[in-house]
Design a protein around this motif. Structure first.
Motif, PDB file in Angstrom:
ATOM      1  N   VAL A 158      45.574 -11.739  -7.615  1.00  0.00           N
ATOM      2  CA  VAL A 158      47.032 -12.215  -7.268  1.00  0.00           C
ATOM      3  C   VAL A 158      48.028 -12.028  -8.446  1.00  0.00           C
ATOM      4  CG1 VAL A 158      48.671 -13.868  -6.128  1.00  0.00           C
ATOM      5  CG2 VAL A 158      46.178 -13.773  -5.597  1.00  0.00           C
ATOM      6  N   GLN A 159      47.379 -12.391  -9.593  1.00  0.00           N
ATOM      7  CA  GLN A 159      48.285 -12.423 -10.697  1.00  0.00           C
ATOM      8  C   GLN A 159      48.468 -11.105 -11.102  1.00  0.00           C
ATOM      9  OE1 GLN A 159      46.118 -15.095 -13.405  1.00  0.00           O
ATOM     10  NE2 GLN A 159      47.279 -16.963 -12.509  1.00  0.00           N
ATOM     11  N   VAL A 160      47.523 -10.146 -10.972  1.00  0.00           N
ATOM     12  CA  VAL A 160      47.737  -8.893 -11.409  1.00  0.00           C
ATOM     13  C   VAL A 160      48.469  -7.935 -10.322  1.00  0.00           C
ATOM     14  CG1 VAL A 160      46.402  -6.719 -11.491  1.00  0.00           C
ATOM     15  CG2 VAL A 160      45.315  -8.640 -12.476  1.00  0.00           C
ATOM     16  N   LEU A 161      48.587  -8.562  -9.236  1.00  0.00           N
ATOM     17  CA  LEU A 161      49.519  -7.980  -8.277  1.00  0.00           C
ATOM     18  C   LEU A 161      50.954  -8.363  -8.559  1.00  0.00           C
ATOM     19  CD1 LEU A 161      50.165  -6.519  -5.553  1.00  0.00           C
ATOM     20  CD2 LEU A 161      49.544  -8.819  -4.351  1.00  0.00           C
ATOM     21  N   LEU A 162      51.075  -9.499  -8.982  1.00  0.00           N
ATOM     22  CA  LEU A 162      52.515 -10.159  -9.229  1.00  0.00           C
ATOM     23  C   LEU A 162      53.047  -8.901 -10.307  1.00  0.00           C
ATOM     24  CD1 LEU A 162      52.237 -13.903  -8.959  1.00  0.00           C
ATOM     25  CD2 LEU A 162      53.356 -12.341  -7.311  1.00  0.00           C
ATOM     26  N   VAL A 163      52.179  -9.053 -11.393  1.00  0.00           N
ATOM     27  CA  VAL A 163      52.350  -8.176 -12.566  1.00  0.00           C
ATOM     28  C   VAL A 163      52.964  -6.605 -12.250  1.00  0.00           C
ATOM     29  CG1 VAL A 163      51.652  -7.031 -14.800  1.00  0.00           C
ATOM     30  CG2 VAL A 163      51.167  -9.492 -14.202  1.00  0.00           C
ATOM     31  N   ILE A 164      52.022  -6.080 -11.387  1.00  0.00           N
ATOM     32  CA  ILE A 164      52.369  -4.698 -10.780  1.00  0.00           C
ATOM     33  C   ILE A 164      53.852  -4.689 -10.137  1.00  0.00           C
ATOM     34  CG2 ILE A 164      51.502  -2.871  -9.395  1.00  0.00           C
ATOM     35  CD1 ILE A 164      48.705  -3.908  -9.951  1.00  0.00           C
ATOM     36  N   LEU A 165      53.952  -5.606  -9.214  1.00  0.00           N
ATOM     37  CA  LEU A 165      55.274  -5.697  -8.290  1.00  0.00           C
ATOM     38  C   LEU A 165      56.612  -6.026  -9.282  1.00  0.00           C
ATOM     39  CD1 LEU A 165      54.053  -7.848  -5.448  1.00  0.00           C
ATOM     40  CD2 LEU A 165      54.561  -5.366  -5.403  1.00  0.00           C
ATOM     41  N   THR A 166      56.183  -6.873 -10.323  1.00  0.00           N
ATOM     42  CA  THR A 166      57.341  -7.119 -11.259  1.00  0.00           C
ATOM     43  C   THR A 166      57.799  -6.022 -12.262  1.00  0.00           C
ATOM     44  OG1 THR A 166      56.555  -9.586 -11.850  1.00  0.00           O
ATOM     45  CG2 THR A 166      57.742  -8.557 -13.244  1.00  0.00           C
ATOM     46  N   MET A 167      56.713  -5.069 -12.565  1.00  0.00           N
ATOM     47  CA  MET A 167      57.033  -3.685 -13.310  1.00  0.00           C
ATOM     48  C   MET A 167      57.709  -2.948 -12.321  1.00  0.00           C
ATOM     49  SD  MET A 167      53.484  -3.041 -15.219  1.00  0.00           S
ATOM     50  CE  MET A 167      54.164  -1.515 -15.754  1.00  0.00           C
ATOM     51  N   PHE A 168      57.427  -2.886 -11.018  1.00  0.00           N
ATOM     52  CA  PHE A 168      58.030  -1.839 -10.180  1.00  0.00           C
ATOM     53  C   PHE A 168      59.342  -2.516  -9.761  1.00  0.00           C
ATOM     54  CE2 PHE A 168      59.125  -0.456  -5.822  1.00  0.00           C
ATOM     55  CZ  PHE A 168      59.100   0.914  -6.339  1.00  0.00           C
ATOM     56  N   PHE A 169      59.691  -3.429  -9.388  1.00  0.00           N
ATOM     57  CA  PHE A 169      60.942  -4.144  -8.811  1.00  0.00           C
ATOM     58  C   PHE A 169      61.669  -4.550  -9.809  1.00  0.00           C
ATOM     59  CE2 PHE A 169      58.195  -4.575  -5.036  1.00  0.00           C
ATOM     60  CZ  PHE A 169      59.158  -3.723  -4.082  1.00  0.00           C
ATOM     61  N   GLY A 170      61.079  -4.979 -10.794  1.00  0.00           N
ATOM     62  CA  GLY A 170      61.958  -5.574 -12.190  1.00  0.00           C
ATOM     63  C   GLY A 170      62.356  -4.436 -13.190  1.00  0.00           C
ATOM     64  N   ILE A 171      61.129  -3.790 -13.831  1.00  0.00           N
ATOM     65  CA  ILE A 171      61.347  -3.239 -14.805  1.00  0.00           C
ATOM     66  C   ILE A 171      61.754  -1.700 -14.713  1.00  0.00           C
ATOM     67  CG2 ILE A 171      60.058  -2.051 -16.821  1.00  0.00           C
ATOM     68  CD1 ILE A 171      58.273  -4.221 -16.894  1.00  0.00           C
ATOM     69  N   VAL A 172      61.152  -0.998 -13.580  1.00  0.00           N
ATOM     70  CA  VAL A 172      61.613   0.118 -13.056  1.00  0.00           C
ATOM     71  C   VAL A 172      62.873   0.269 -12.420  1.00  0.00           C
ATOM     72  CG1 VAL A 172      61.154   2.110 -11.340  1.00  0.00           C
ATOM     73  CG2 VAL A 172      59.193   1.084 -12.768  1.00  0.00           C
ATOM     74  N   ASN A 173      63.444  -0.818 -11.632  1.00  0.00           N
ATOM     75  CA  ASN A 173      64.734  -0.844 -11.135  1.00  0.00           C
ATOM     76  C   ASN A 173      65.862  -1.111 -12.272  1.00  0.00           C
ATOM     77  OD1 ASN A 173      64.213  -0.224  -8.461  1.00  0.00           O
ATOM     78  ND2 ASN A 173      63.984  -2.551  -7.665  1.00  0.00           N
ATOM     79  N   ALA A 174      65.285  -2.000 -13.212  1.00  0.00           N
ATOM     80  CA  ALA A 174      66.467  -2.270 -14.158  1.00  0.00           C
ATOM     81  C   ALA A 174      66.537  -1.087 -14.975  1.00  0.00           C
ATOM     82  CB  ALA A 174      65.995  -3.455 -15.143  1.00  0.00           C
ATOM     83  N   SER A 175      65.673  -0.205 -15.224  1.00  0.00           N
ATOM     84  CA  SER A 175      65.551   0.943 -16.175  1.00  0.00           C
ATOM     85  C   SER A 175      66.260   1.988 -15.523  1.00  0.00           C
ATOM     86  CB  SER A 175      64.217   1.451 -16.346  1.00  0.00           C
ATOM     87  OG  SER A 175      63.511   0.623 -17.255  1.00  0.00           O
ATOM     88  N   ALA A 176      66.251   2.137 -13.981  1.00  0.00           N
ATOM     89  CA  ALA A 176      67.035   3.121 -13.419  1.00  0.00           C
ATOM     90  C   ALA A 176      68.637   2.757 -13.570  1.00  0.00           C
ATOM     91  CB  ALA A 176      66.432   3.104 -11.982  1.00  0.00           C
ATOM     92  N   ILE A 177      68.886   1.317 -13.318  1.00  0.00           N
ATOM     93  CA  ILE A 177      70.160   1.118 -13.446  1.00  0.00           C
ATOM     94  C   ILE A 177      70.953   1.200 -14.907  1.00  0.00           C
ATOM     95  CG2 ILE A 177      71.576  -0.928 -13.281  1.00  0.00           C
ATOM     96  CD1 ILE A 177      69.869  -2.231 -11.383  1.00  0.00           C
TER      97      ILE A 177
END
Length: 321
Positions: free
Chosen positions: A201-220
């Motif tokens: 579950v923690q691995v899943l949270l890291v993946i989701l954080t990377m996609f919804f957090g890092i990727v979106n923030a980088s695109a912005i």
């Protein structure tokens, strides 16, 4: 409440409900906190509903930017409603409990709205990029069909992200204790209470954080990088100021959303459950949805003009009666 079930060949206690600690460790200011949070929640509902209605009723606001803004207000309404009513209802309850199913449902809605808002912020940044960097092609690029597809994509992405977390949570076992040191069902608290191995579950949270957090923030940030380069090419100071003003509200909202989200995420991932974490989560889940309509309205002349037109219509309708 708990029941005895067989897990891994042995009888253990399965939790069927949780106790929400909320703000019960502040008995002296319980009434004051209740009034403050109630006022914030009512203001959030009023301001966001009013903004949605205004955009819907005024034809001058039927543009991509305000279409995205009305969806942001809708997401904020759903986001705050997923946590605030339960929080308010537990202030004066002797037993501040929530069922396991209720906890999962609450987390599902709050996670869906939070993840959808992250994606919508990115869509809004792209809209500003298209408006400033390609003004002549803006109408054709940001067509109603594309705008609808982008908004639908944000909801699908948020729904997919939250469903993946729900599926992972349902694989876990909760054997006790059952006290959630928060005012809503936060996934980090649930992982701390689980008697199962939570590594996947923690691995899943890291993946989701990377996609919804890092990727979106980088695109912005990439979008605004291009915007800054385009604005610097504008020769007139008035033109540069107008271009920056169209982005100021969105940048402010993005900064608040991500800075508070990062703080809450870092605190929760470190296992924090202090009063500071709860008040920080209140800001993230309750205060920001209240501030967003103000951020987009106070310095927005088009919103002010739309409000004046609506007031004139109301006065005219009342005058004809």
């Amino acid at each position: 409440m708990s029941t005895a079930v067989a897990i891994w060949g042995r009888n253990v206690t399965k939790i069927t409900q949780f106790i929400l600690l909320g703000f019960s460790d502040f008995p002296r200011i319980t009434t004051m906190l209740f009034v403050i949070f109630l006022v914030i929640y009512l203001l959030t509902l009023t301001w966001n509903l009013s903004l949605i209605a205004l955009i819907r009723l005024d034809a001058h606001l039927h543009t991509p930017m305000y279409f995205f803004l009305s969806n942001l207000s809708f997401i904020d309404l759903c986001f705050v409603t997923s946590t605030a009513p339960k929080m308010l209802s537990t202030f004066f309850q002797e037993k501040q409990t929530i069922s396991f199913v209720g906890c999962i449902v609450q987390f599902f809605f709050s996670a869906t709205m939070a993840l959808s808002e992250s994606c919508l912020m990115t869509a809004m940044a792209y809209d500003r990029y298209a408006a400033i960097c390609n003004p002549l092609l803006y109408s054709s690029v940001m067509s109603p069909t594309l705008c609808a597809q982008m908004v639908m994509g944000t909801y699908i992405a948020g729904l997919t992200g939250s469903l993946s977390q729900i599926c992972a949570l349902l694989q876990l076992h909760f054997c006790g204790p059952n006290v959630i040191r928060h005012f809503f069902c936060d996934i980090s608290q649930l992982l701390n209470l689980s008697c199962s191995n939570t590594f996947s579950v923690q691995v899943l949270l890291v993946i989701l954080t990377m996609f919804f957090g890092i990727v979106n923030a980088s695109a912005i940030m990439l979008s605004y990088g291009f915007i800054v380069l385009s604005v610097m090419k504008i020769t007139s100071a008035k033109g540069r100021s107008k271009a920056f003003n169209t982005c100021a509200s969105h940048l402010t909202a993005v900064s608040l959303f991500y800075s508070s989200g990062i703080f809450v995420y870092l605190r929760s991932s470190s296992g924090g459950s202090s009063s500071l974490d709860r008040f920080a989560s209140v800001f993230y889940t309750v205060v920001i949805p209240m501030l967003n309509p103000l951020i987009y309205s106070l310095r927005n002349q088009e919103i002010k003009d739309a409000m004046k037109r609506l007031q004139k219509k109301i006065v005219c309708c009342l005058g004809h009666r």
